[in-house]
Motif scaffolding. Sequence first.
Motif, PDB file in Angstrom:
ATOM      1  N   ASN A 122       0.829  -1.203   0.000  1.00 41.87           N
ATOM      2  CA  ASN A 122       0.000   0.000   0.000  1.00 41.87           C
ATOM      3  C   ASN A 122       0.857   1.243   0.000  1.00 41.87           C
ATOM      4  O   ASN A 122       1.646   1.466   0.923  1.00 41.87           O
ATOM      5  CB  ASN A 122      -0.917  -0.013   1.232  1.00 41.87           C
ATOM      6  N   PRO A 123       0.759   2.094  -1.033  1.00 47.05           N
ATOM      7  CA  PRO A 123       1.621   3.269  -1.104  1.00 47.05           C
ATOM      8  C   PRO A 123       1.038   4.484  -0.383  1.00 47.05           C
ATOM      9  O   PRO A 123      -0.163   4.628  -0.204  1.00 47.05           O
ATOM     10  CB  PRO A 123       1.687   3.524  -2.610  1.00 47.05           C
ATOM     11  N   SER A 124       1.946   5.359   0.026  1.00 42.66           N
ATOM     12  CA  SER A 124       1.554   6.711   0.441  1.00 42.66           C
ATOM     13  C   SER A 124       1.694   7.591  -0.798  1.00 42.66           C
ATOM     14  O   SER A 124       2.755   7.602  -1.431  1.00 42.66           O
ATOM     15  CB  SER A 124       2.477   7.208   1.550  1.00 42.66           C
ATOM     16  N   ILE A 125       0.630   8.293  -1.162  1.00 43.25           N
ATOM     17  CA  ILE A 125       0.614   9.016  -2.447  1.00 43.25           C
ATOM     18  C   ILE A 125       0.587  10.519  -2.211  1.00 43.25           C
ATOM     19  O   ILE A 125      -0.198  11.036  -1.401  1.00 43.25           O
ATOM     20  CB  ILE A 125      -0.633   8.598  -3.268  1.00 43.25           C
ATOM     21  N   ASP A 126       1.452  11.204  -2.909  1.00 44.56           N
ATOM     22  CA  ASP A 126       1.473  12.668  -2.887  1.00 44.56           C
ATOM     23  C   ASP A 126       1.354  13.151  -4.331  1.00 44.56           C
ATOM     24  O   ASP A 126       2.128  12.724  -5.199  1.00 44.56           O
ATOM     25  CB  ASP A 126       2.758  13.192  -2.242  1.00 44.56           C
TER      26      ASP A 126
END
Length: 407
Positions: free
Chosen positions: A399-403
Amino acid sequence: MGSIRVANLGKAYKTYPTGWSRLVEWLVPFAGERHQLKWIIKDINFHVDAGEAVGIIGINGAGKSTLLKMITGTVQPTSGSVSMHGRVAAMLELGMGFHPDFTGRQNALMSGQLLGISNEEMNALMPSIEAFAEIGDYIDKPVRVYSSGMQMRLAFSVATAKRPDILIIDEAMSVGDAYFQHKSFDRIREFREQGTTLLIVSHDKAAIQSICDRAILLNAGRLEKEGSPEEIMDFYNAMIAEKENQTVRVEKLDDGKVQTISGTGEATVRDIALLNERGERCEVVGVGSTVTLEVTVAVHSPIPRLVLGYMIKDRLGQQMYGTNTHLKNLPLSDVRPGEDVVYRFTFGMNLGPGTYSIATALVSSDTHLVNNYEWRDLALVFTVANMDYEHFVGCAWLNPSIDIARK
C-alpha cells in the motif's frame, strides 16, 4: 495444433571390454556379440496433448537432454517410438547448427530453412528477428565472435520467429541476462495462449510452475514420477536432500493434493496452525492482518543444533517468502529427546488474495542439504481474502503513500 506421443522409448550404447572385442565383432559378425548395452534411457512413456505445456526435470545425468534429442530426431532411439503432429521448433544445445564462420544473418536464414520456412518468408521475418534478438551490428558479424548469451538470443529469436505448433526447449534458456530471459518467457506464454504445445527442460522451479500444466521427473533414465508441477518439484527437492532416496514419502491429503515429506526423523512437526489476532486457529485471513504461525516440533533424538524454517508458496508453488531461525540468529542447541518446542512467528499478512501453502523444514543450518530432519511440503494451506481494503491486483499488499502536486 501439435501433439507428442512417446511410447516405450529407450536409448542404449554399446560398451566393449577391450578395443579388440570391438574389432572382432566388426570383422567377424557371425562369431556372436561381444558388447553389452548401457541403457541411458529406458521404457519412457508419456504424451503431450495439443496446447499443453509439460516440463521435464531431473538431476544432471538423468537423461533429459538425450530424451529431447530422441524426440526431435537428432538421436536415433534404440527402442520405442515418437509420434509428433505439427510444425516443430526446438532449442537444444546452444547454437546447434550455427556455423562459426558465417554471419548471424546467414545462420538465421539457414536455420529458418531447417525449420521449414522459405527464404522469402525468412527475409520478411528478419527485421523482427533482429529486433527481438537485440544484438545490433553483430547480426552481420561471424558467429565465432558472439558470446554465449548472444548465440542464445539469436537462436531463440529464429526458433520463435514464426509461432510453431510444438516448441521444445532445453536448458539453453538459462544462458543470458535476466532481461532477455523475461522477454523470452513472455513470448513463450504468448505462444501458449495461442495454442502452441510446449515441452521444456529446466531447473528453474518458478518457470516450470508458472508455465507448465504437468511435470515429469526423470531419475537414472527412468520416468520416476508424473504429476502437477508443484508436486513434482517438491518431490525433486526432497530427492536432492535425500540423495539415496530412502526417506522420501508421499501422502495424499483430504483435498486430493499430494504432500511430499522427507527427512531422517530426529525431529518432526507435531502441529502447525495459523492464528489470528485473538489467538484463534483460522484458515481464512484478511489482507494486511496480523497473524501468528505456530509450529510445535517433537524431538525424538539428541540434536546438537536445531533450526526451523518455513516457506510460504502460492497456489502454483511459487515462493512468496521464506526464512528460518538460523538466519534470524535463533537456533536451539542441545535439544533432548522427548522435548516439544513451540515456535511462534508473528507477521503482517501482506499478500494478495488467493490460496497459499506453508512448507516447513527442520534442519541443522540454513539448508536442508546437510542434516534434513524433516522437510514437509503443504504442511498448512490457507486463504487470504481482501476484506478491508480497496481492490488491488498482484501477490503482495504494498500500500503506497501518495502525494500529488499540480503546478
